[in-house]
Scaffold this motif. Structure first.
Motif, PDB file in Angstrom:
ATOM      1  N   ASN A   1     -28.604 -12.421  19.269  1.00 30.05           N
ATOM      2  CA  ASN A   1     -29.159 -12.997  17.926  1.00 30.05           C
ATOM      3  C   ASN A   1     -28.002 -12.610  16.839  1.00 30.05           C
ATOM      4  OD1 ASN A   1     -31.151 -13.915  19.150  1.00 30.05           O
ATOM      5  ND2 ASN A   1     -32.219 -12.124  18.926  1.00 30.05           N
ATOM      6  N   ASP A   2     -27.569 -11.536  16.870  1.00 27.08           N
ATOM      7  CA  ASP A   2     -26.484 -11.256  15.714  1.00 27.08           C
ATOM      8  C   ASP A   2     -25.306 -11.824  15.614  1.00 27.08           C
ATOM      9  OD1 ASP A   2     -28.298  -9.437  14.418  1.00 27.08           O
ATOM     10  OD2 ASP A   2     -27.211  -7.636  14.984  1.00 27.08           O
ATOM     11  N   GLY A   3     -24.860 -12.067  16.892  1.00 22.87           N
ATOM     12  CA  GLY A   3     -23.680 -12.874  17.145  1.00 22.87           C
ATOM     13  C   GLY A   3     -23.892 -14.334  16.716  1.00 22.87           C
ATOM     14  N   LEU A   4     -24.891 -14.908  17.098  1.00 26.79           N
ATOM     15  CA  LEU A   4     -25.274 -16.229  16.359  1.00 26.79           C
ATOM     16  C   LEU A   4     -25.333 -16.362  14.910  1.00 26.79           C
ATOM     17  CD1 LEU A   4     -25.968 -18.955  17.177  1.00 26.79           C
ATOM     18  CD2 LEU A   4     -28.344 -18.295  17.503  1.00 26.79           C
ATOM     19  N   ALA A   5     -26.085 -15.312  14.270  1.00 25.46           N
ATOM     20  CA  ALA A   5     -26.071 -15.400  13.043  1.00 25.46           C
ATOM     21  C   ALA A   5     -24.757 -15.088  12.108  1.00 25.46           C
ATOM     22  CB  ALA A   5     -26.967 -14.158  12.427  1.00 25.46           C
ATOM     23  N   ALA A   6     -23.789 -14.345  12.806  1.00 26.85           N
ATOM     24  CA  ALA A   6     -22.318 -14.244  12.357  1.00 26.85           C
ATOM     25  C   ALA A   6     -21.528 -15.412  12.541  1.00 26.85           C
ATOM     26  CB  ALA A   6     -21.516 -13.074  13.195  1.00 26.85           C
ATOM     27  N   LEU A   7     -21.984 -16.113  13.412  1.00 28.56           N
ATOM     28  CA  LEU A   7     -21.188 -17.440  13.505  1.00 28.56           C
ATOM     29  C   LEU A   7     -21.567 -18.291  12.590  1.00 28.56           C
ATOM     30  CD1 LEU A   7     -19.132 -19.087  15.462  1.00 28.56           C
ATOM     31  CD2 LEU A   7     -21.443 -19.846  16.656  1.00 28.56           C
ATOM     32  N   VAL A   8     -23.009 -18.239  12.391  1.00 23.77           N
ATOM     33  CA  VAL A   8     -23.728 -19.226  11.218  1.00 23.77           C
ATOM     34  C   VAL A   8     -23.005 -18.894   9.879  1.00 23.77           C
ATOM     35  CG1 VAL A   8     -25.782 -19.770  10.048  1.00 23.77           C
ATOM     36  CG2 VAL A   8     -25.637 -19.859  12.804  1.00 23.77           C
ATOM     37  N   TRP A   9     -22.847 -17.623   9.738  1.00 22.77           N
ATOM     38  CA  TRP A   9     -22.151 -17.159   8.298  1.00 22.77           C
ATOM     39  C   TRP A   9     -20.919 -17.722   8.253  1.00 22.77           C
ATOM     40  CZ3 TRP A   9     -23.887 -15.720   4.009  1.00 22.77           C
ATOM     41  CH2 TRP A   9     -24.926 -14.838   3.840  1.00 22.77           C
ATOM     42  N   LEU A  10     -20.062 -17.729   9.081  1.00 19.94           N
ATOM     43  CA  LEU A  10     -18.776 -18.288   9.320  1.00 19.94           C
ATOM     44  C   LEU A  10     -18.476 -19.538   8.835  1.00 19.94           C
ATOM     45  CD1 LEU A  10     -17.169 -15.978  12.199  1.00 19.94           C
ATOM     46  CD2 LEU A  10     -16.682 -15.624   9.719  1.00 19.94           C
ATOM     47  N   VAL A  11     -19.391 -20.364   9.775  1.00 19.95           N
ATOM     48  CA  VAL A  11     -19.260 -21.838   9.538  1.00 19.95           C
ATOM     49  C   VAL A  11     -19.665 -22.238   8.245  1.00 19.95           C
ATOM     50  CG1 VAL A  11     -20.473 -24.077  10.696  1.00 19.95           C
ATOM     51  CG2 VAL A  11     -19.511 -22.297  12.258  1.00 19.95           C
ATOM     52  N   ALA A  12     -20.931 -21.716   7.977  1.00 19.72           N
ATOM     53  CA  ALA A  12     -21.485 -21.887   6.645  1.00 19.72           C
ATOM     54  C   ALA A  12     -20.593 -21.817   5.289  1.00 19.72           C
ATOM     55  CB  ALA A  12     -22.827 -21.602   6.339  1.00 19.72           C
ATOM     56  N   GLY A  13     -19.859 -20.372   5.558  1.00 17.25           N
ATOM     57  CA  GLY A  13     -19.020 -20.138   4.326  1.00 17.25           C
ATOM     58  C   GLY A  13     -17.771 -20.941   4.251  1.00 17.25           C
ATOM     59  N   SER A  14     -17.269 -21.109   5.518  1.00 20.34           N
ATOM     60  CA  SER A  14     -15.950 -21.991   5.595  1.00 20.34           C
ATOM     61  C   SER A  14     -16.392 -23.583   4.811  1.00 20.34           C
ATOM     62  CB  SER A  14     -15.637 -22.272   6.943  1.00 20.34           C
ATOM     63  OG  SER A  14     -14.994 -21.063   7.319  1.00 20.34           O
ATOM     64  N   ALA A  15     -17.782 -24.002   5.468  1.00 22.22           N
ATOM     65  CA  ALA A  15     -18.248 -25.402   4.826  1.00 22.22           C
ATOM     66  C   ALA A  15     -18.206 -25.249   3.182  1.00 22.22           C
ATOM     67  CB  ALA A  15     -19.083 -25.743   5.571  1.00 22.22           C
ATOM     68  N   LEU A  16     -18.953 -24.423   2.962  1.00 26.11           N
ATOM     69  CA  LEU A  16     -19.215 -24.149   1.444  1.00 26.11           C
ATOM     70  C   LEU A  16     -17.819 -23.841   0.502  1.00 26.11           C
ATOM     71  CD1 LEU A  16     -21.343 -24.288  -0.595  1.00 26.11           C
ATOM     72  CD2 LEU A  16     -21.463 -21.723  -0.242  1.00 26.11           C
ATOM     73  N   ALA A  17     -16.967 -23.046   1.312  1.00 30.29           N
ATOM     74  CA  ALA A  17     -15.793 -22.914   0.422  1.00 30.29           C
ATOM     75  C   ALA A  17     -14.743 -24.152   0.399  1.00 30.29           C
ATOM     76  CB  ALA A  17     -14.871 -21.792   1.240  1.00 30.29           C
ATOM     77  N   GLY A  18     -14.982 -25.044   1.533  1.00 27.78           N
ATOM     78  CA  GLY A  18     -14.340 -26.180   1.426  1.00 27.78           C
ATOM     79  C   GLY A  18     -14.926 -27.401   0.363  1.00 27.78           C
ATOM     80  N   LEU A  19     -16.291 -27.381   0.185  1.00 27.40           N
ATOM     81  CA  LEU A  19     -16.909 -28.089  -0.741  1.00 27.40           C
ATOM     82  C   LEU A  19     -16.422 -27.573  -2.066  1.00 27.40           C
ATOM     83  CD1 LEU A  19     -20.340 -28.648   0.856  1.00 27.40           C
ATOM     84  CD2 LEU A  19     -18.580 -30.239   0.514  1.00 27.40           C
ATOM     85  N   VAL A  20     -16.381 -26.327  -2.180  1.00 30.33           N
ATOM     86  CA  VAL A  20     -15.868 -25.757  -3.725  1.00 30.33           C
ATOM     87  C   VAL A  20     -14.486 -26.036  -4.053  1.00 30.33           C
ATOM     88  CG1 VAL A  20     -15.589 -23.575  -4.899  1.00 30.33           C
ATOM     89  CG2 VAL A  20     -17.668 -23.818  -3.653  1.00 30.33           C
ATOM     90  N   ARG A  21     -13.887 -26.261  -3.192  1.00 26.19           N
ATOM     91  CA  ARG A  21     -12.317 -26.531  -3.344  1.00 26.19           C
ATOM     92  C   ARG A  21     -12.218 -27.870  -3.845  1.00 26.19           C
ATOM     93  NH1 ARG A  21      -7.949 -23.705  -3.095  1.00 26.19           N
ATOM     94  NH2 ARG A  21      -7.932 -21.839  -1.745  1.00 26.19           N
ATOM     95  N   ARG A  22     -13.096 -28.852  -3.086  1.00 29.62           N
ATOM     96  CA  ARG A  22     -13.052 -30.182  -3.492  1.00 29.62           C
ATOM     97  C   ARG A  22     -13.269 -30.305  -4.925  1.00 29.62           C
ATOM     98  NH1 ARG A  22     -14.083 -33.944   1.522  1.00 29.62           N
ATOM     99  NH2 ARG A  22     -13.282 -32.608   3.283  1.00 29.62           N
ATOM    100  N   ALA A  23     -13.993 -29.394  -5.465  1.00 30.70           N
ATOM    101  CA  ALA A  23     -14.584 -29.940  -7.038  1.00 30.70           C
ATOM    102  C   ALA A  23     -13.297 -29.716  -7.949  1.00 30.70           C
ATOM    103  CB  ALA A  23     -15.260 -28.547  -7.247  1.00 30.70           C
ATOM    104  N   ALA A  24     -12.293 -29.287  -7.484  1.00 29.28           N
ATOM    105  CA  ALA A  24     -11.000 -29.395  -8.297  1.00 29.28           C
ATOM    106  C   ALA A  24     -10.568 -30.711  -8.250  1.00 29.28           C
ATOM    107  CB  ALA A  24      -9.957 -28.600  -7.852  1.00 29.28           C
ATOM    108  N   PRO A  25     -10.192 -31.288  -9.721  1.00 25.25           N
ATOM    109  CA  PRO A  25      -9.738 -32.720  -9.733  1.00 25.25           C
ATOM    110  C   PRO A  25      -8.233 -32.865  -9.108  1.00 25.25           C
ATOM    111  CG  PRO A  25      -9.736 -31.668 -11.880  1.00 25.25           C
ATOM    112  CD  PRO A  25     -10.168 -30.627 -10.754  1.00 25.25           C
TER     113      PRO A  25
END
Length: 130
Positions: free
Chosen positions: A106-130
């Protein structure tokens, strides 16, 4: 008057120093780095760092549980309290016969979700730059 090259004892000639290379600009020409891009890069870095720290605390909790760490230890209590808040509701998703392996999955799955979601969100934030 031209100067004749001097030779060393073995017959090798001394070579004159090469002309210095021309100055190269520090950055290639292109779009300048603006303050907005720096802010966006900093926010993306902070998002990625926070998600990795959350995943690390969950992974540490799983390792502490599997190897039966002392629950009275201060580090264990700190990691356990962090993992309880960061489990994303996945703490009781799977119920295995051994509670140690239940925590690991369960904790391993939650850690994996954190890694994937964090990378996806960081990528979306980076796309905000013109």
């Amino acid at each position: 008057m031209s100067e004749t090259p001097r030779t060393t004892g073995t017959g090798d000639r001394l070579v004159a120093a090469a002309a210095p290379r021309p100055h190269r600009p520090a950055r290639p020409r292109g779009t300048p780095v603006t303050a907005w891009r720096r802010v966006v890069a900093s926010v993306a870095y902070a998002v990625r760092l926070a998600s990795r720290l959350a995943a690390l605390s969950l992974a540490l909790h799983a390792v502490f549980t599997v190897f039966r760490a002392n629950p009275a230890n201060g580090w264990y209590q700190l990691v356990e309290s962090l993992a309880a808040g960061l489990s994303l509701g996945l703490a009781n998703l799977f119920q295995l016969t051994d509670p140690r392996w239940t925590t690991l999955v369960n904790d391993g799955l939650a850690a994996l979700v954190w890694l994937v979601a964090g990378s996806a969100l960081a990528g979306l934030v980076r796309r905000a730059a013109p």
